[in-house]
Design a protein around this motif. Sequence first.
Motif, PDB file in Angstrom:
ATOM      1  N   ALA A  79      -2.359  -7.977 -14.542  1.00  0.00           N
ATOM      2  CA  ALA A  79      -1.669  -7.019 -13.732  1.00  0.00           C
ATOM      3  C   ALA A  79      -0.639  -6.410 -14.577  1.00  0.00           C
ATOM      4  O   ALA A  79      -0.101  -6.997 -15.436  1.00  0.00           O
ATOM      5  CB  ALA A  79      -1.178  -7.567 -12.432  1.00  0.00           C
ATOM      6  N   GLU A  80      -0.115  -5.282 -14.282  1.00  0.00           N
ATOM      7  CA  GLU A  80       0.802  -4.564 -15.094  1.00  0.00           C
ATOM      8  C   GLU A  80       2.185  -4.950 -14.840  1.00  0.00           C
ATOM      9  O   GLU A  80       3.076  -5.167 -15.645  1.00  0.00           O
ATOM     10  CB  GLU A  80       0.626  -2.858 -14.855  1.00  0.00           C
ATOM     11  N   LEU A  81       2.541  -5.160 -13.439  1.00  0.00           N
ATOM     12  CA  LEU A  81       3.987  -5.337 -13.062  1.00  0.00           C
ATOM     13  C   LEU A  81       4.713  -6.658 -13.943  1.00  0.00           C
ATOM     14  O   LEU A  81       5.651  -6.750 -14.324  1.00  0.00           O
ATOM     15  CB  LEU A  81       4.044  -5.364 -11.516  1.00  0.00           C
ATOM     16  N   GLY A  84      -0.276  -1.801  -1.492  1.00  0.00           N
ATOM     17  CA  GLY A  84       0.167  -2.980  -2.567  1.00  0.00           C
ATOM     18  C   GLY A  84       1.726  -2.937  -2.678  1.00  0.00           C
ATOM     19  O   GLY A  84       2.328  -1.928  -2.720  1.00  0.00           O
ATOM     20  N   THR A  85       2.224  -4.166  -2.794  1.00  0.00           N
ATOM     21  CA  THR A  85       3.666  -4.265  -2.752  1.00  0.00           C
ATOM     22  C   THR A  85       4.103  -4.829  -4.443  1.00  0.00           C
ATOM     23  O   THR A  85       3.099  -5.370  -4.905  1.00  0.00           O
ATOM     24  CB  THR A  85       4.318  -5.395  -1.686  1.00  0.00           C
ATOM     25  N   ILE A  86       5.335  -4.594  -4.445  1.00  0.00           N
ATOM     26  CA  ILE A  86       6.031  -5.070  -5.523  1.00  0.00           C
ATOM     27  C   ILE A  86       5.963  -6.565  -5.721  1.00  0.00           C
ATOM     28  O   ILE A  86       5.498  -7.157  -6.616  1.00  0.00           O
ATOM     29  CB  ILE A  86       7.310  -4.807  -5.857  1.00  0.00           C
ATOM     30  N   GLY A 138       0.454  -6.421   0.922  1.00  0.00           N
ATOM     31  CA  GLY A 138      -0.184  -5.440   1.006  1.00  0.00           C
ATOM     32  C   GLY A 138      -1.584  -5.887   1.316  1.00  0.00           C
ATOM     33  O   GLY A 138      -2.396  -4.916   1.590  1.00  0.00           O
ATOM     34  N   GLY A 139      -2.125  -6.954   1.185  1.00  0.00           N
ATOM     35  CA  GLY A 139      -3.436  -7.403   1.499  1.00  0.00           C
ATOM     36  C   GLY A 139      -4.324  -7.095   0.459  1.00  0.00           C
ATOM     37  O   GLY A 139      -5.635  -7.343   0.421  1.00  0.00           O
ATOM     38  N   GLN A 140      -4.142  -6.429  -0.712  1.00  0.00           N
ATOM     39  CA  GLN A 140      -4.972  -5.750  -1.632  1.00  0.00           C
ATOM     40  C   GLN A 140      -5.648  -6.742  -2.384  1.00  0.00           C
ATOM     41  O   GLN A 140      -6.640  -6.624  -2.908  1.00  0.00           O
ATOM     42  CB  GLN A 140      -4.305  -4.754  -2.332  1.00  0.00           C
ATOM     43  N   SER A 141      -5.054  -7.911  -2.627  1.00  0.00           N
ATOM     44  CA  SER A 141      -5.650  -9.117  -3.341  1.00  0.00           C
ATOM     45  C   SER A 141      -6.031 -10.090  -2.591  1.00  0.00           C
ATOM     46  O   SER A 141      -7.006 -10.735  -2.461  1.00  0.00           O
ATOM     47  CB  SER A 141      -4.543  -9.403  -4.590  1.00  0.00           C
ATOM     48  N   LEU A 142      -5.293 -10.302  -1.328  1.00  0.00           N
ATOM     49  CA  LEU A 142      -5.271 -11.559  -0.505  1.00  0.00           C
ATOM     50  C   LEU A 142      -6.574 -11.342   0.431  1.00  0.00           C
ATOM     51  O   LEU A 142      -7.231 -12.167   0.485  1.00  0.00           O
ATOM     52  CB  LEU A 142      -4.155 -11.818   0.349  1.00  0.00           C
ATOM     53  N   ILE A 143      -6.587 -10.094   0.991  1.00  0.00           N
ATOM     54  CA  ILE A 143      -7.624  -9.884   1.764  1.00  0.00           C
ATOM     55  C   ILE A 143      -9.160 -10.167   1.547  1.00  0.00           C
ATOM     56  O   ILE A 143      -9.879 -10.905   2.006  1.00  0.00           O
ATOM     57  CB  ILE A 143      -7.610  -8.498   2.651  1.00  0.00           C
ATOM     58  N   LYS A 175      -0.219 -18.663   4.132  1.00  0.00           N
ATOM     59  CA  LYS A 175      -0.440 -18.009   3.128  1.00  0.00           C
ATOM     60  C   LYS A 175       0.187 -16.585   3.526  1.00  0.00           C
ATOM     61  O   LYS A 175       0.139 -16.221   4.671  1.00  0.00           O
ATOM     62  CB  LYS A 175      -1.821 -17.335   2.728  1.00  0.00           C
ATOM     63  N   LEU A 176       1.162 -15.999   2.578  1.00  0.00           N
ATOM     64  CA  LEU A 176       2.098 -14.815   2.918  1.00  0.00           C
ATOM     65  C   LEU A 176       0.925 -13.590   2.878  1.00  0.00           C
ATOM     66  O   LEU A 176       0.350 -13.546   1.705  1.00  0.00           O
ATOM     67  CB  LEU A 176       3.190 -14.704   2.038  1.00  0.00           C
ATOM     68  N   LEU A 177       1.273 -12.723   3.699  1.00  0.00           N
ATOM     69  CA  LEU A 177       0.393 -11.369   3.630  1.00  0.00           C
ATOM     70  C   LEU A 177       1.219 -10.283   3.517  1.00  0.00           C
ATOM     71  O   LEU A 177       2.222 -10.144   4.274  1.00  0.00           O
ATOM     72  CB  LEU A 177      -0.597 -11.219   4.995  1.00  0.00           C
TER      73      LEU A 177
HETATM   74  C1  LIG Z   1      -9.797  -2.416  -6.154  1.00  0.00           C
HETATM   75  C2  LIG Z   1      -8.412  -2.934  -6.690  1.00  0.00           C
HETATM   76  C3  LIG Z   1      -8.103  -2.597  -7.623  1.00  0.00           C
HETATM   77  C4  LIG Z   1      -6.747  -3.167  -8.291  1.00  0.00           C
HETATM   78  N1  LIG Z   1      -6.381  -2.727  -9.606  1.00  0.00           N
HETATM   79  C5  LIG Z   1      -5.198  -3.388  -9.995  1.00  0.00           C
HETATM   80  C6  LIG Z   1      -4.764  -3.090 -11.429  1.00  0.00           C
HETATM   81  O1  LIG Z   1      -5.278  -2.283 -12.236  1.00  0.00           O
HETATM   82  N2  LIG Z   1      -3.468  -3.662 -11.788  1.00  0.00           N
HETATM   83  C7  LIG Z   1      -2.847  -4.368 -10.788  1.00  0.00           C
HETATM   84  O2  LIG Z   1      -1.721  -4.855 -11.328  1.00  0.00           O
HETATM   85  N3  LIG Z   1      -3.186  -4.753  -9.775  1.00  0.00           N
HETATM   86  C8  LIG Z   1      -4.448  -4.196  -9.110  1.00  0.00           C
HETATM   87  N4  LIG Z   1      -4.891  -4.517  -8.067  1.00  0.00           N
HETATM   88  C9  LIG Z   1      -4.362  -5.234  -7.185  1.00  0.00           C
HETATM   89  C10 LIG Z   1      -3.207  -4.627  -6.294  1.00  0.00           C
HETATM   90  O3  LIG Z   1      -2.086  -4.553  -7.382  1.00  0.00           O
HETATM   91  C11 LIG Z   1      -2.373  -5.832  -5.276  1.00  0.00           C
HETATM   92  O4  LIG Z   1      -1.635  -4.770  -4.442  1.00  0.00           O
HETATM   93  C12 LIG Z   1      -1.550  -6.897  -5.794  1.00  0.00           C
HETATM   94  O5  LIG Z   1      -2.188  -7.716  -6.819  1.00  0.00           O
HETATM   95  C13 LIG Z   1      -1.120  -7.869  -4.628  1.00  0.00           C
HETATM   96  O6  LIG Z   1      -0.167  -7.168  -3.880  1.00  0.00           O
HETATM   97  P1  LIG Z   1      -0.194  -7.064  -2.398  1.00  0.00           P
HETATM   98  O7  LIG Z   1       1.029  -6.587  -1.834  1.00  0.00           O
HETATM   99  O8  LIG Z   1      -1.448  -6.243  -1.983  1.00  0.00           O
HETATM  100  O9  LIG Z   1      -0.230  -8.871  -2.037  1.00  0.00           O
HETATM  101  P2  LIG Z   1      -1.203  -9.550  -1.185  1.00  0.00           P
HETATM  102  O10 LIG Z   1      -2.811  -9.080  -1.430  1.00  0.00           O
HETATM  103  O11 LIG Z   1      -1.054  -9.226   0.184  1.00  0.00           O
HETATM  104  O12 LIG Z   1      -0.745 -11.151  -1.569  1.00  0.00           O
HETATM  105  C14 LIG Z   1      -1.078 -11.430  -2.820  1.00  0.00           C
HETATM  106  C15 LIG Z   1      -0.690 -12.822  -3.100  1.00  0.00           C
HETATM  107  O13 LIG Z   1       0.540 -13.008  -3.242  1.00  0.00           O
HETATM  108  C16 LIG Z   1       1.323 -13.642  -2.139  1.00  0.00           C
HETATM  109  N5  LIG Z   1       2.461 -13.157  -1.871  1.00  0.00           N
HETATM  110  C17 LIG Z   1       2.484 -11.686  -1.417  1.00  0.00           C
HETATM  111  N6  LIG Z   1       3.623 -11.382  -1.214  1.00  0.00           N
HETATM  112  C18 LIG Z   1       4.679 -12.560  -1.494  1.00  0.00           C
HETATM  113  C19 LIG Z   1       5.691 -12.876  -1.558  1.00  0.00           C
HETATM  114  N7  LIG Z   1       6.805 -11.787  -1.168  1.00  0.00           N
HETATM  115  N8  LIG Z   1       6.112 -14.037  -1.912  1.00  0.00           N
HETATM  116  C20 LIG Z   1       5.277 -14.847  -2.239  1.00  0.00           C
HETATM  117  N9  LIG Z   1       4.157 -14.788  -2.328  1.00  0.00           N
HETATM  118  C21 LIG Z   1       3.504 -13.272  -1.906  1.00  0.00           C
HETATM  119  C22 LIG Z   1       0.136 -13.754  -1.170  1.00  0.00           C
HETATM  120  O14 LIG Z   1       0.432 -14.834  -0.348  1.00  0.00           O
HETATM  121  C23 LIG Z   1      -1.146 -13.849  -2.003  1.00  0.00           C
HETATM  122  O15 LIG Z   1      -1.429 -15.037  -2.485  1.00  0.00           O
HETATM  123  C24 LIG Z   1      -6.082  -3.898  -7.563  1.00  0.00           C
HETATM  124  C25 LIG Z   1      -6.558  -4.316  -6.271  1.00  0.00           C
HETATM  125  C26 LIG Z   1      -7.778  -3.848  -5.924  1.00  0.00           C
HETATM  126  C27 LIG Z   1      -8.142  -4.235  -4.433  1.00  0.00           C
END
Ligand SMILES: Cc1cc2nc3c(=O)[nH]c(=O)nc-3n(C[C@H](O)[C@H](O)[C@H](O)COP(=O)(O)OP(=O)(O)OC[C@H]3O[C@@H](n4cnc5c(N)ncnc54)[C@H](O)[C@@H]3O)c2cc1C
Length: 294
Positions: A123-125, A110-112, A33-38, A29-31
């Motif tokens: 999700a909005e994006l 969190g990342t794009i 920002g970890g905001q969904s994965l963790i 799994k790619l990590l």
């Molecule tokens: C309390 C809370 C509230 C939130 N509210 C919202 C909200 O209102 N709207 C919203 O849109 N989001 C919300 N989020 C989610 C947030 O936006 C996350 O940042 C986003 O969903 C995932 O981005 P991340 O960088 O953290 O990815 P991660 O959590 O690291 O990864 C998410 C998934 O994407 C995969 N992945 C990551 N990067 C890549 C890549 N470059 N290529 C291929 N796969 C990849 C990972 O393997 C994993 O499966 C919320 C999160 C929390 C904890």
Amino acid sequence: MKPARFVYHAPTTLDATLQLLAELNVDAKLLAGGQSLIPMLNMRLVRPGHLIDLQHVSELAGIHERDGGVAIGAMTRQRQVERSPLVAERIPLLAEAIRHVGHLPIRTRGTIGGSIAHADPAAELPGVLLALDGTVRLASARGERTVAARDFFVDILTTAAEPDELVREVWFPSLPPRSGSAWLEVARRHGDYALVGVGAVVTLADDGQAVAAARLCFISVAGRPVQATQAEAALRGAPVTPATWREAGALVREELDPPADLHASAHYRRHVAGVLAERVLELAARRAQEGAGR
Ligand SMILES: Cc1cc2nc3c(=O)[nH]c(=O)nc-3n(C[C@H](O)[C@H](O)[C@H](O)COP(=O)(O)OP(=O)(O)OC[C@H]3O[C@@H](n4cnc5c(N)ncnc54)[C@H](O)[C@@H]3O)c2cc1C
């Protein structure tokens, strides 16, 4: 809870990352920002044998003007995008919608690319990318390919990316001339996932009195972001009047078939989608008339 045991990898180049992905494939799994994965790891909803941390791959971050739009590297933090003057000027819909993503600490990590790859239907994006008709650039050890947003989002947490591909970059086209955009959503509290969200782009005819083209995309009404194509077709050539927005709202209520869940009934979501459609179109058209772009 704690995650199941995994092997941690921290590559520093894109090539090394793609090699690892090719070797480990579905066991990795790619990590980002970890905001969904963790949380998913902690709840053991996913149990990868390997975690590939992207945070040291500097090639994956950055915001650049390109091909009449803005290209954003996958590892660019959501907060950076929110604060980018280039995004505010060229992609105002993204700047407006991204403020609704969770809370400040979440957007700071969190990342794009994480949001686009995760493909949460609320999700909005992903909704913004579809509303703007943007693209996703995927990379693997086999090469690169570009996928249109309309083909990329397949279903809940499911995209067109193969297990050995990563999201390298996301490209958002700028608005055409005489256009305005707007984002509206209803959530229980600011920062919660939207019960219904909508992005609109309205392009006016030369005289500013009719709609030349419109795009209307919803989140949280299906397993992926959806375009209200019937309403869009009816808007083409329609006069810029409250009745036009009302009719589009009525069409949206007919066209969408939202699910019911713990948070809202299907009837409520359909009603809200119609109301938001009316309001978002009116706002986008006003911005187009004022030359405000967004
Ligand atoms: C309390 C809370 C509230 C939130 N509210 C919202 C909200 O209102 N709207 C919203 O849109 N989001 C919300 N989020 C989610 C947030 O936006 C996350 O940042 C986003 O969903 C995932 O981005 P991340 O960088 O953290 O990815 P991660 O959590 O690291 O990864 C998410 C998934 O994407 C995969 N992945 C990551 N990067 C890549 C890549 N470059 N290529 C291929 N796969 C990849 C990972 O393997 C994993 O499966 C919320 C999160 C929390 C904890």
